[in-house]
Design a protein around this motif. Structure first.
Motif, short mmCIF file in Angstrom:
data_model
loop_
_atom_site.label_atom_id
_atom_site.label_comp_id
_atom_site.label_asym_id
_atom_site.label_seq_id
_atom_site.Cartn_x
_atom_site.Cartn_y
_atom_site.Cartn_z
N THR A 266 2.51 13.20 -23.01
CA THR A 266 2.70 11.78 -23.33
C THR A 266 4.13 11.30 -23.17
N THR A 267 5.04 12.16 -22.82
CA THR A 267 6.40 11.68 -22.62
C THR A 267 6.77 11.73 -21.14
N GLY A 268 7.91 11.16 -20.90
CA GLY A 268 8.39 11.15 -19.52
C GLY A 268 7.43 10.42 -18.62
N ALA A 269 7.32 10.92 -17.41
CA ALA A 269 6.53 10.23 -16.38
C ALA A 269 5.14 10.85 -16.25
N THR A 270 4.72 11.66 -17.19
CA THR A 270 3.49 12.44 -17.00
C THR A 270 2.30 11.57 -16.61
N MET A 271 1.99 10.57 -17.42
CA MET A 271 0.79 9.78 -17.15
C MET A 271 0.97 8.88 -15.92
N LEU A 272 2.16 8.31 -15.81
CA LEU A 272 2.43 7.50 -14.61
C LEU A 272 2.24 8.34 -13.36
N ALA A 273 2.84 9.53 -13.38
CA ALA A 273 2.75 10.41 -12.21
C ALA A 273 1.31 10.84 -11.96
N ALA A 274 0.61 11.17 -13.02
CA ALA A 274 -0.73 11.71 -12.86
C ALA A 274 -1.65 10.74 -12.11
N PHE A 275 -1.53 9.46 -12.41
CA PHE A 275 -2.48 8.52 -11.80
C PHE A 275 -1.89 7.64 -10.69
N PHE A 276 -0.58 7.57 -10.63
CA PHE A 276 -0.01 6.64 -9.64
C PHE A 276 0.91 7.32 -8.63
N ILE A 277 1.43 8.49 -8.97
CA ILE A 277 2.37 9.15 -8.06
C ILE A 277 1.69 10.26 -7.28
N ILE A 278 1.12 11.21 -8.00
CA ILE A 278 0.56 12.36 -7.25
C ILE A 278 -0.76 11.99 -6.57
N THR A 279 -1.27 10.83 -6.87
CA THR A 279 -2.50 10.40 -6.19
C THR A 279 -2.19 9.63 -4.91
N ASP A 280 -0.90 9.48 -4.61
CA ASP A 280 -0.55 8.85 -3.34
C ASP A 280 -1.23 9.63 -2.23
N PRO A 281 -2.17 9.00 -1.54
CA PRO A 281 -2.99 9.78 -0.60
C PRO A 281 -2.20 10.29 0.60
N VAL A 282 -1.23 9.52 1.03
CA VAL A 282 -0.55 9.87 2.28
C VAL A 282 0.14 11.22 2.17
N SER A 283 0.84 11.41 1.07
CA SER A 283 1.69 12.60 1.00
C SER A 283 1.05 13.74 0.21
N SER A 284 -0.17 13.53 -0.27
CA SER A 284 -0.77 14.62 -1.04
C SER A 284 -1.76 15.39 -0.17
N ALA A 285 -2.37 16.37 -0.75
CA ALA A 285 -3.35 17.17 -0.01
C ALA A 285 -4.58 16.32 0.29
N THR A 286 -5.36 16.76 1.27
CA THR A 286 -6.44 15.93 1.78
C THR A 286 -7.77 16.12 1.06
N SER A 287 -8.20 17.35 0.98
CA SER A 287 -9.56 17.58 0.48
C SER A 287 -9.56 17.61 -1.04
N ASN A 288 -10.72 17.53 -1.61
CA ASN A 288 -10.82 17.57 -3.06
C ASN A 288 -10.28 18.87 -3.61
#
Lengths: 351, 838
Positions: A266-288
Motif C-alpha cells: 500500500t505504500t510507494g508506487a505499488t498499486m499505481l505500478a501494478a495496474f498502470f505501469i507494468i501493464t503497459d503492453p508495449v514494453s511488457s511480455a506478450t503472452s499471459n
C-alpha cells in the motif's frame, strides 16, 4: 454495380487505441482525486503541465518524423504517458523537472525508438529513473498528507502551489508541506526496528492512512481496467502476490527488520505500478504466461530494491530491468496452441 | 444433455440473426439463367457431360466428378445449356471460373430419379456411391465432398459423429431455419450416416441462441433409437469451427496437422444431413439449398430455398434490396465471408448466406494504427496463438519464427482482427505469411528436386567419364603390348640396316689410327728406335682396317645415293639448261644489237651465239633424256614435259612471227632466222614427242584404272585439237610462202599432219577403249546415253562444218573426222541397244 472488395472479417468491435487510452485515463481518475485530496493541488497542476508538454513534444517529433499529426495525436498515448509521469513525480516538483521528465519519455524513450508500439522501455519509467538519479533532492521532496500539515483539510492553496512549481518557494513552504515518505522512513530508520520506527515517525504513525487511501484508489482504477478488459489480471496479480508473499515470508521470519506485507502493498508506487505501469503492453511480455513471469519478477525486484537497495522505492528500476528481459520471456512463454501437446519454446528459425 | 466444455478465446460479435428468422423459408422465382460452377470446393473440378444447346432435365447429371475429391453436378432445373465457360464465381480471388450456364424453361421437369428404399439392405459402399453420384458436398464450410468423409469409416474407427448445428457466424440463420422446418429430414440424414459410419455416439452441437431449433429437434428426437445427444453450447464465435466444436463437445483437441477422423470423430453439417436424406430417400441430387439473405440493404431479410446457380441478383430482388443502400455484398458470414463485386455471381453448394450490407453496417476498415501489443488478440484466439507476435513476424517477413509460433494452426476466423484496437487487418497478414511460406516451400522443393537431379547427372557423367577412361586405358595397354610385339623385329631391322653415320665415323677412326700408326712408324724410322717391323705390321693392319671401313662406307653411300640420284640429276640438268638458255639469249641480244648498230665483229658474235646455242641444246637434250628416263615416275614429269612442249611451241611461234616480220621487211639474216625457226620446230617436236611418250607411258601404266582413263582422254583430245590448230596455222602460213621456203614449210606441214593423225588415232583408240570398258562393265546406261547423244551431236556438227568448208584438204580431214565420229556414234548406239533391253 460497384461494390467494395474487402478481406474478412467484415465487422469490427467498436474499439480503438484512443478508446483504450481513454479508458486508462478514466481509470486513473480515482487515484488522481485521492492524491489531490491528500497531497494538494500539485498533482493536478503537474498533470496539466505534463500533458501540455507531452502534446507539444509529440507533435514536434511527429513533424520531424513526417507522420500525420492528427492521426497520432488522437490516440492519447502521449497524454497517458504524461499523466503517469505527473502522478509519479512529487506534486511540488519544479516545472523544469517535469519538463525534463516528459522530454525524456516522449522524445527519447518513445520516438527515438520508433514511436508508439516500438519502445522497448516504459517511457514514464525511463523518465522517472533518469530524474531520480539526476535530481535526488527534488525527487524525494514528497508532500506531507494534509493530516500532518494543520487542522482539518489543510493543503497548500492552489495559487501558492502554482507559484512553487513555476517560480520557486521559500524553504519555509517546503518545511511546512513536504517531508519523508513512509518508505523513506522505513528505509532510513537507522538501527531501529520497524516497530520502533513506526512509533517514532509521524508519517508512519499518523499519515500512513493517506497512502492507503491513494493505493485503494489506484486499485479501484485497476479493477475498472480489468473489468473493461483493457488489461489482463496476469501481470498485476503476479506482481502483487509475489511482493506480498515475499514480504510476508521475511516479515514472518523477522518482523523487527522487515516491513509487513500490507505496508509493501500500500505504500510507494505499488498499486499505481501494478495496474498502470507494468501493464503497459508495449514494453511488457506478450503472452499471459509471460506476463505472469514478468509481474512476478518485478515484485521480487521491488522487494529486493526496497529492502536492500539504495533507493526507498524501486519500481522504475524493476520495471526497466524486466522490460529488458521481456523479449527473452516471450521466447519461453508461448502458449500451448490448440492441437499441440506442448508449447513451443526458444527462438525458432534462424534469424 | 451432456456436459459442455470450453475452448480458449472467442468473441461475441452482434448476432444480427433475428432479422432473417421472422419469415419461414421462402422460394425465389425461377431465375432465367442459372450458372453452375464446375468447381465449388478444393480438389478437382467436375468434367461437363453436356454440350451447348443440349436440353437438360431437372436433376440430370451435367458434370461428373474427376478423381476422389470431386463432386458431381446436376441441372438445378430443366432448360437448355447456353454456354460452358468462364463466369464470375464466389471465390476470394475474384477470378472467373468455368460455369455451365442453363437457360431455364420454367417447366421444372424432373429427370427420372428414385431413392434407394431400404438402404440398410445395401452394401455401405453402394450407398456412399449413390451419395457421390448425387453430388452431396459439405454445406457448412469448404464444400468438401461428403462421400470422401463417409469413406473414413473404412480406415478409421469412428466412435463419435458430431452434427454441426452451431452456426456461430453472425447473420446466418440458414441452418437454424432448416432445423426449425425440416428436422425430420435432418434426422433421416443422421440415420443414414449412423448406418454408414456406425458411430457409438452422435452429438448435435447447437448454440444456445437457437431455442426454437433446439425445441424442434428435441421434439423430433423423442423416442429416437439412436444414441444421440443434443449439446447446447454457449453462443460464442467461432464455436462452429470444426475443431472448436469438437473441443466444446468432447474436450479433445484435434492434433495439429491431423483430421478429426484420426481421433475417431467425424463432423457433418445439418444442411448436409438434409441433402443426404433427400438423396438416399428420394433420389434427389443436391440442386438447391437454404440461403439466408439479410443485411441492412434488404427490406425483407429471409431464408430462401434456392437453386444452385441462382445469381445473387435474383435473391436480392426476392428480398427487396435497396440498391442505393447496398455498399458491401458478402457471401457467408461477416467474420469469414468473402465479398463479391457484382450480383451475377451464382449461389453454390456452400453459399449459406448473402449479406447486403449498408455502409453504416459494415463501414470500411479504419486506418491501421501501430500495434501496441495490447494482447487483446491473444485473449480471443481460439487456436491459442500469439496473434500479435505472428503479426510482427509476418510484417518483418520472419517466416521461420511465424512457423515456430504455429502460424499454420491459424484458422483465419478473424477474431483477432475483430478486437484489434489498432484496426490491424491481422488475418490478411497471416494469409500473406502463409502464402509466402507455401511459395517458399514449393520453391524449396523444386530447388531440392533440381539439385538432386543435377547431382545425379553429375554422378552419371563422372561415372561415364571414368568408364571411358578405363576403356581408353585398356585400349592403350593393348596397343602398347601390340606395339612392343611389333617393335622387336623392327628394331632388329633398323639395327641391321647400314648406318651411314656410324660407318663414316668408323672410317674416320680407322684413318686416324692409320695416320697415327704411320706417324709412329715414321718417327721410329727417323729415330731408329723401337720395333719397326712391329710398327709396320700395325700400319698395315690399320691400312687394311681403313680400307675396309672406307669400302663399307662407299658401298653404303652408293646404296643410299641411288634413289636420290635421278632427281638431283634432273634438277642440276635443268639449272644447266636454264643457264645455257640465258647465255644463248644474251648472245643473241648482243648479236641483234650489233646487227642494228652495224658495228663490231658480227662473225665472232655469231660464233658466240652458235656456241651458246649448242650449249643450250646440249643442256636441253640432257634434260630431256633425264626427264624421259624419269617420266614413267609420274604425272609431275608429264606436266613438266607438257610445259616444256608448250614453251617450245611458244618459242617456235615467236620465231615464226619474227621470221614473217623479217620477210615482210626484207631484212637480212633471214636464213639464220629460218634456221632458228627450224631448230625450234624440231625442238618443239621433240618436246611434244617426249610429252606424248610420257603420257602414253602414264596412260599405259594404269590401263584398268577408271580415273586415269578420263584424264587421258581429255589430254588426248586437247592434243588432237592443238594439232589441228597447228596444222591450220601451218597451212595458212604456207599460203604466204614461195619457192624453197614453201617446200620446207610443206614438209613441216606434212610432218604436222602426220603427228596430228597419230594424236587423233591415239585419241580414238583411247576413246574406243573407254567405250569398250564401259560396255564390258555394263555400267551406267545414262552415261552411255549421254555419250551416244554427244557423239550424234558431234556427227551433225561435223557434217554441218563439212558442208560449209570448201577447201579440199580441210574437207578431207573433216570427212575423216566425220567418219570417225560416225563410227563412234554407231558403236555407242550399239552398246546402248545391247544394254537397254536389260
Amino acid at each position: 454495380m460497384s461494390l467494395i472488395r474487402m478481406s474478412s472479417p467484415h465487422v469490427y468491435k467498436a474499439n480503438s487505441t484512443a478508446n483504450v487510452m481513454r479508458l486508462v485515463m478514466l481509470a486513473m481518475l480515482p487515484g488522481i482525486l485521492a492524491m489531490t485530496l491528500f497531497f494538494g493541488w500539485g498533482t493536478l497542476i503537474q498533470i496539466a503541465w505534463a500533458a501540455l508538454l507531452a502534446l507539444g513534444f509529440e507533435a514536434a517529433m511527429l513533424k520531424l518524423r513526417k507522420r500525420p499529426l492528427g492521426f497520432y495525436l488522437g490516440d492519447y498515448s502521449a497524454i497517458v504517458t504524461a499523466m503517469l509521469i505527473a502522478v509519479a513525480l512529487p506534486p511540488l516538483a519544479p516545472w523544469w523537472l517535469t519538463g525534463v521528465g516528459v522530454f525524456v519519455a516522449i522524445v527519447i524513450a518513445k520516438h527515438l525508438y520508433g514511436g508508439l508500439g516500438q519502445n522497448p522501455f516504459n517511457p514514464a519509467m525511463v523518465a522517472y529513473a533518469l530524474l531520480l538519479i539526476s535530481f535526488p533532492v527534488e525527487m524525494t521532496r514528497w508532500n506531507l498528507p494534509f493530516v500532518l500539515t494543520g487542522e482539518g483539510w489543510s493543503i497548500a492553496p492552489f495559487f501558492d502551489t502554482l507559484g512553487v512549481i513555476f517560480g520557486g518557494a521559500e524553504p519555509v513552504f517546503f518545511d511546512q508541506f513536504t517531508g519523508a515518505t513512509p518508505l523513506d522512513e522505513i528505509r532510513h530508520r537507522g538501527g531501529l526496528t520497524t516497530e520502533e520506527a513506526w512509533r517514532q515517525s509521524e508519517v508512519l504513525a499518523q499519515g500512513i492512512g493517506a497512502w492507503h487511501a491513494v493505493s485503494a484508489a489506484w486499485l479501484m482504477g485497476g479493477i475498472f481496467l480489468l473489468y473493461r478488459k483493457v488489461i489482463t489480471w496476469h501481470a498485476p496479480v503476479a506482481m502483487l502476490v509475489t511482493l506480498g508473499l515475499i514480504s510476508s515470508m521475511f516479515f514472518g521470519f523477522d518482523p523487527d527488520n522487515y516491513a509487513d506485507p500490507l505496508f509493501h502493498l500500500t505504500t510507494g508506487a505499488t498499486m499505481l505500478a501494478a495496474f498502470f505501469i507494468i501493464t503497459d503492453p508495449v514494453s511488457s511480455a506478450t503472452s499471459n504466461r509471460g506476463r505472469l513471469v514478468f509481474g512476478a519478477c518485478i515484485g521480487l525486484l521491488v522487494f529486493i530494491i526496497r529492502t536492500w537497495g539504495n533507493y526507498p522505492d524501486g519500481f522504475a528500476f524493476a520495471v526497466l530491468l524486466m522490460n529488458l528481459a521481456a523479449p527473452f520471456i516471450d521466447l519461453y512463454t508461448q502458449p500451448r496452441s490448440y492441437g499441440h501437446s506442448r508449447a513451443n519454446k526458444g527462438r525458432g528459425g534462424n534469424s | 444433455m451432456g456436459k459442455v466444455f470450453a475452448f480458449h478465446g472467442g468473441i461475441h460479435p452482434p448476432e444480427n440473426k433475428k432479422q432473417s428468422t421472422r419469415q419461414p423459408i421462402g422460394r425465389v422465382p425461377l431465375p432465367r439463367m442459372l450458372y453452375v460452377p464446375l468447381q465449388q470446393h478444393i480438389g478437382m473440378a467436375a468434367s461437363p457431360l453436356v454440350e451447348v444447346g443440349e436440353k437438360v432435365l431437372k436433376g440430370q447429371l451435367i458434370a461428373e466428378p474427376v478423381g476422389r475429391i470431386s463432386a458431381a453436378l446436376h441441372a438445378p432445373t430443366s432448360g437448355t445449356i447456353r454456354s460452358i465457360g468462364p463466369h464470375p464465381v464466389p471465390h476470394a480471388s475474384g477470378l472467373d471460373s468455368d460455369c455451365i450456364c442453363i437457360e431455364t424453361d420454367g417447366e421444372e421437369r424432373w429427370a427420372e430419379h428414385q431413392g434407394l428404399g431400404d438402404y440398410t439392405q445395401l452394401e455401405r459402399s453402394q450407398v456412399i456411391e449413390h451419395i457421390r453420384q448425387c453430388g452431396i458436398a459439405g454445406m457448412g464450410g469448404a464444400g468438401f465432398p461428403t462421400d470422401v468423409k463417409l469413406h473414413l469409416g473404412d480406415d478409421h474407427i469412428v466412435n463419435t459423429l458430431i452434427i454441426n448445428a452451431a452456426e456461430c457466424e453472425p447473420y446466418i440463420t440458414a441452418d437454424d431455419m432448416l432445423m426449425r422446418e425440416r428436422a425430420e429430414e435432418i434426422l433421416g440424414g443422421i440415420r443414414v450416416l449412423n448406418y454408414l459410419l456406425k458411430p457409438s455416439h452422435i452429438m448435435i452441437g447447437i448454440e444456445d441462441n437457437k431455442a426454437h431449433a433446439i425445441h424442434t429437434l428435441e421434439k423430433v428426437l423423442k423416442g429416437c433409437e439412436l444414441n444421440l445427444d443434443i449439446r447446447v453450447v454457449p453462443t460464442k464465435y467461432p464455436s462452429g469451427g470444426e475443431r472448436q466444436l469438437i473441443k466444446l463437445l468432447t474436450d479433445i483437441e484435434v492434433p495439429s496437422g491431423k483430421i478429426p477422423a484420426d481421433i475417431g470423430i467425424v463432423c457433418q453439417n445439418v444442411g448436409t444431413m438434409s441433402a443426404v436424406y433427400r438423396a438416399v430417400h428420394k433420389g434427389e441430387p443436391l440442386i438447391s439449398r437454404v440461403v439466408t439473405v439479410t443485411g441492412d440493404a434488404v427490406a425483407q431479410p429471409q431464408n430462401f430455398d434456392t437453386l444452385i446457380g441462382t445469381p445473387f441478383a435474383d435473391l436480392l430482388d426476392a428480398a427487396h434490396v435497396y440498391e442505393n443502400k447496398l455498399y458491401r455484398l458478402v457471401m457467408g458470414g461477416p467474420m469469414m465471408g468473402v465479398t463479391v463485386e457484382h450480383d451475377q455471381i451464382p449461389v453454390i453448394k456452400t453459399t449459406n448466406c448473402i449479406i447486403a450490407a449498408s455502409q453504416d453496417e459494415m463501414p470500411p476498415a479504419q486506418q491501421e494504427q501501430p500495434c501496441i501489443r495490447c494482447g487483446m488478440c491473444e485473449q480471443v484466439c481460439p487456436a491459442e496463438l500469439l496473434p500479435q507476435q505472428l503479426y510482427w513476424f509476418a510484417k518483418g517477413k520472419e517466416f521461420d519464427k511465424a512457423k515456430h509460433h504455429n502460424l499454420f494452426d491459424c484458422i483465419e476466423c478473424g477474431a483477432c482482427a475483430y478486437v484489434c484496437p489498432s484496426s490491424i487487418p491481422l488475418v490478411q497478414y497471416y494469409r500473406f505469411a502463409k502464402s509466402e511460406i507455401r511459395t517458399e516451400e514449393a520453391e524449396q522443393r523444386k530447388a531440392d528436386h533440381a539439385r538432386q537431379r543435377f547431382e545425379a547427372r553429375q554422378a552419371r557423367l563422372e561415372r561415364e567419364k571414368e568408364e571411358k577412361e578405363a576403356r581408353r586405358k585398356a585400349r592403350a595397354e593393348e596397343a602398347a603390348k601390340a606395339q612392343k610385339a611389333r617393335k622387336t623385329p623392327e628394331a632388329e631391322a633398323t639395327a641391321q640396316a647400314p648406318d651411314l653415320a656410324s660407318l663414316k665415323t668408323a672410317a674416320a677412326v680407322a684413318r686416324t689410327k692409320l695416320k697415327k700408326a704411320q706417324k709412329a712408324l715414321d718417327a721410329a724410322r727417323e729415330s731408329g728406335e723401337g720395333d719397326i717391323s712391329e710398327l709396320e705390321a700395325a700400319v698395315a693392319t690399320a691400312q687394311a682396317n681403313a680400307d675396309k671401313a672406307q669400302q663399307a662406307l662407299e658401298q653404303a653411300d652408293t646404296a643410299a645415293a641411288k634413289p636420290a640420284a635421278a632427281e638431283v640429276d634432273t634438277k642440276q640438268l635443268k639449272t644447266a639448261a636454264a643457264v645455257a638458255r640465258t647465255k644463248l639469249k644474251k648472245a643473241q641480244k648482243a648479236l641483234d644489237a650489233a646487227r642494228e648498230s652495224g658495228e663490231v665483229d658480227l662473225a665472232t658474235l655469231e660464233a658466240d651465239v652458235n656456241t651458246a646455242q649448242a650449249a643450250a641444246d646440249k643442256a636441253q637434250q640432257a634434260l630431256e633424256q633425264a626427264q624421259a628416263g624419269a617420266a614413267p615416275a609420274g604425272d609431275a614429269d608429264v606436266k613438266q614435259l607438257k610445259t616444256a612442249a608448250a614453251v617450245a611451241r611458244t618459242k617456235l611461234k615467236k620465231a615464226r612471227d619474227a621470221l614473217k616480220n623479217a620477210e615482210s621487211k626484207g631484212l637480212d639474216g633471214l636464213d639464220k632466222l629460218r634456221a632458228t625457226v627450224e631448230a625450234l620446230e624440231t625442238k618443239a617436236d621433240a618436246a611434244d614427242k617426249a610429252y606424248q611418250n610420257a603420257e602414253k607411258a602414264a596412260g599405259g601404266s594404269a590401263p584398268g584404272e577408271p580415273k586415269a582413263a578420263p584424264v587421258d582422254m581429255k589430254a588426248l583430245k586437247q592434243q588432237v585439237s592443238i594439232m589441228r590448230t597447228k596444222l591450220k596455222k601451218a597451212e595458212a602460213a604456207l599460203e604466204g610462202l614461195e619457192g624453197e621456203e614453201r617446200t620446207q614449210a610443206e614438209q613441216a606441214l606434212q610432218e604436222l599432219r602426220q603427228r596430228h593423225e597419230e594424236a587423233d588415232k591415239a585419241f580414238k583408240a583411247a576413246e574406243q577403249a573407254q567405250i569398250d570398258a564401259a560396255a564390258a562393265k555394263g555400267v551406267d546406261l545414262k552415261q552411255l546415253k549421254i555419250d551416244a547423244a554427244m557423239a550424234r551431236a558431234a556427227v551433225t556438227k561435223l557434217e554441218r562444218s563439212l558442208s560449209k568448208t570448201e577447201e579440199a584438204d580441210a574437207r578431207a580431214s573433216l570427212e575423216s573426222e566425220l567418219v570417225a565420229a560416225k563410227r563412234k556414234a554407231d558403236a555407242l548406239n550399239e552398246t546402248l541397244k545391247q544394254h537397254e533391253p536389260a
